[in-house]
Scaffold this motif. Structure first.
Motif, PDB file in Angstrom:
ATOM      1  N   TRP A  14      31.868  33.710  43.457  1.00 31.02           N
ATOM      2  CA  TRP A  14      33.158  33.299  42.882  1.00 31.02           C
ATOM      3  C   TRP A  14      34.263  33.217  43.927  1.00 31.02           C
ATOM      4  O   TRP A  14      35.237  32.499  43.729  1.00 31.02           O
ATOM      5  CB  TRP A  14      33.543  34.222  41.722  1.00 31.02           C
ATOM      6  N   ASN A  15      34.143  33.946  45.060  1.00 32.10           N
ATOM      7  CA  ASN A  15      35.063  33.683  46.171  1.00 32.10           C
ATOM      8  C   ASN A  15      34.911  32.229  46.593  1.00 32.10           C
ATOM      9  O   ASN A  15      35.894  31.506  46.782  1.00 32.10           O
ATOM     10  CB  ASN A  15      34.749  34.566  47.389  1.00 32.10           C
ATOM     11  N   PHE A  20      38.990  33.802  39.949  1.00 39.51           N
ATOM     12  CA  PHE A  20      39.373  35.202  39.808  1.00 39.51           C
ATOM     13  C   PHE A  20      38.130  35.989  39.376  1.00 39.51           C
ATOM     14  O   PHE A  20      37.530  35.687  38.339  1.00 39.51           O
ATOM     15  CB  PHE A  20      40.461  35.363  38.744  1.00 39.51           C
ATOM     16  N   THR A  21      37.757  36.994  40.153  1.00 42.48           N
ATOM     17  CA  THR A  21      36.500  37.702  39.890  1.00 42.48           C
ATOM     18  C   THR A  21      36.719  39.020  39.169  1.00 42.48           C
ATOM     19  O   THR A  21      36.147  39.278  38.118  1.00 42.48           O
ATOM     20  CB  THR A  21      35.731  37.951  41.208  1.00 42.48           C
ATOM     21  N   ASP A  55      31.334  50.048  41.708  1.00 43.77           N
ATOM     22  CA  ASP A  55      30.281  49.912  40.704  1.00 43.77           C
ATOM     23  C   ASP A  55      29.788  48.461  40.602  1.00 43.77           C
ATOM     24  O   ASP A  55      29.006  48.143  39.721  1.00 43.77           O
ATOM     25  CB  ASP A  55      30.843  50.370  39.345  1.00 43.77           C
ATOM     26  N   LEU A  56      30.239  47.610  41.511  1.00 46.53           N
ATOM     27  CA  LEU A  56      29.927  46.181  41.454  1.00 46.53           C
ATOM     28  C   LEU A  56      28.952  45.798  42.559  1.00 46.53           C
ATOM     29  O   LEU A  56      29.086  46.235  43.701  1.00 46.53           O
ATOM     30  CB  LEU A  56      31.215  45.368  41.562  1.00 46.53           C
ATOM     31  N   MET A  87      41.250  44.667  38.071  1.00 44.14           N
ATOM     32  CA  MET A  87      40.804  44.002  36.861  1.00 44.14           C
ATOM     33  C   MET A  87      41.787  42.860  36.556  1.00 44.14           C
ATOM     34  O   MET A  87      42.968  43.105  36.344  1.00 44.14           O
ATOM     35  CB  MET A  87      40.799  45.014  35.710  1.00 44.14           C
ATOM     36  N   TYR A  88      41.285  41.619  36.585  1.00 46.63           N
ATOM     37  CA  TYR A  88      42.171  40.467  36.420  1.00 46.63           C
ATOM     38  C   TYR A  88      42.361  40.024  34.976  1.00 46.63           C
ATOM     39  O   TYR A  88      43.007  39.015  34.707  1.00 46.63           O
ATOM     40  CB  TYR A  88      41.674  39.291  37.274  1.00 46.63           C
ATOM     41  N   GLY A  89      41.789  40.757  34.031  1.00 52.96           N
ATOM     42  CA  GLY A  89      42.047  40.484  32.624  1.00 52.96           C
ATOM     43  C   GLY A  89      41.681  39.074  32.205  1.00 52.96           C
ATOM     44  O   GLY A  89      40.587  38.588  32.476  1.00 52.96           O
ATOM     45  N   ASP A  90      42.627  38.385  31.545  1.00 53.41           N
ATOM     46  CA  ASP A  90      42.371  37.054  30.990  1.00 53.41           C
ATOM     47  C   ASP A  90      42.128  35.998  32.071  1.00 53.41           C
ATOM     48  O   ASP A  90      41.663  34.896  31.763  1.00 53.41           O
ATOM     49  CB  ASP A  90      43.554  36.603  30.120  1.00 53.41           C
TER      50      ASP A  90
END
Length: 201
Positions: A14-15, A20-21, A55-56, A87-90
């Motif tokens: 995704w980079n 946004f990951t 954890d990723l 955490m990028y949320g939406d």
């Protein structure tokens, strides 16, 4: 004197796709694996008592490849979500350019580069620091104070939080601080975790 080395994971899928990951668990690209190997080259000859990762899997795989390349094996390793990316949320999964068209360049810039304004249902850098730094102080700092050498593989924003803490940067300074993928940053620390020397390897 303790040594702390930390580096951002290699390029992820995704980079590469400019998305946004955040907490989405995506793989490394071939370039990302190469960056991890290059990080490992720079760690050759070093000794680590403990290793930490988020954890990723993009950070975990980067750590594994780097330590293997460096010939450093059997390091006790801890994986914890406290070290996860912001955490990028939406915004997670959205293309950054498309997001700018949808919400406007200025709004996306605020979400990405302000210290304490979070994207919808996500975390700001301040929120990220609020979980990263207590974890560091509880789990990692005591080992460093005991002169143990530690390596951490994590993410752009979780590492920004740590760098801000260790180097006593202001929010403005850390937001303008770029962390490239796969480049180890080495700290020499005294018993009080005061930075004696810092350099990119």
């Amino acid at each position: 004197m303790a040594i702390l080395v930390m580096f951002r994971h290699g390029q992820s899928v995704w980079n590469l796709e400019n998305k946004f990951t955040g907490w989405v668990d995506v793989d490394l690209t071939d370039k990302g694996k190469k960056e991890a190997k290059e990080a490992g080259e720079k760690l050759k000859g070093m000794h680590f008592d403990y290793a930490y990762s988020s954890d990723l899997k993009r950070a975990q795989e980067t750590l594994k490849i780097a330590l293997n390349e460096a010939g450093i094996s059997h390091v006790p390793t801890t994986y914890d979500k406290a070290l996860n990316e912001r955490m990028y949320g939406d915004l997670q999964g959205l293309n950054k350019a498309d997001t700018a068209k949808k919400f406007g360049d200025e709004q996306v810039h605020i979400w990405r580069r302000s210290y304490d304004i979070a994207p919808p249902n996500g975390e700001s850098l301040k929120d990220t620091a609020a979980r990263v730094i207590p974890y560091f102080e509880k789990e990692i700092a005591p080992k460093l104070k005991d002169d143990k050498n530690i390596v951490i593989a994590a993410h752009g924003n979780s590492l920004r939080a740590l760098i801000m803490f260790l180097e006593k940067m202001t929010p403005d300074e850390i937001l303008n601080f770029e962390i490239k993928t796969g480049v180890p940053r080495e700290y020499q620390l005294d018993k009080n975790l005061k930075v004696i020397k810092v350099k990119n390897l």
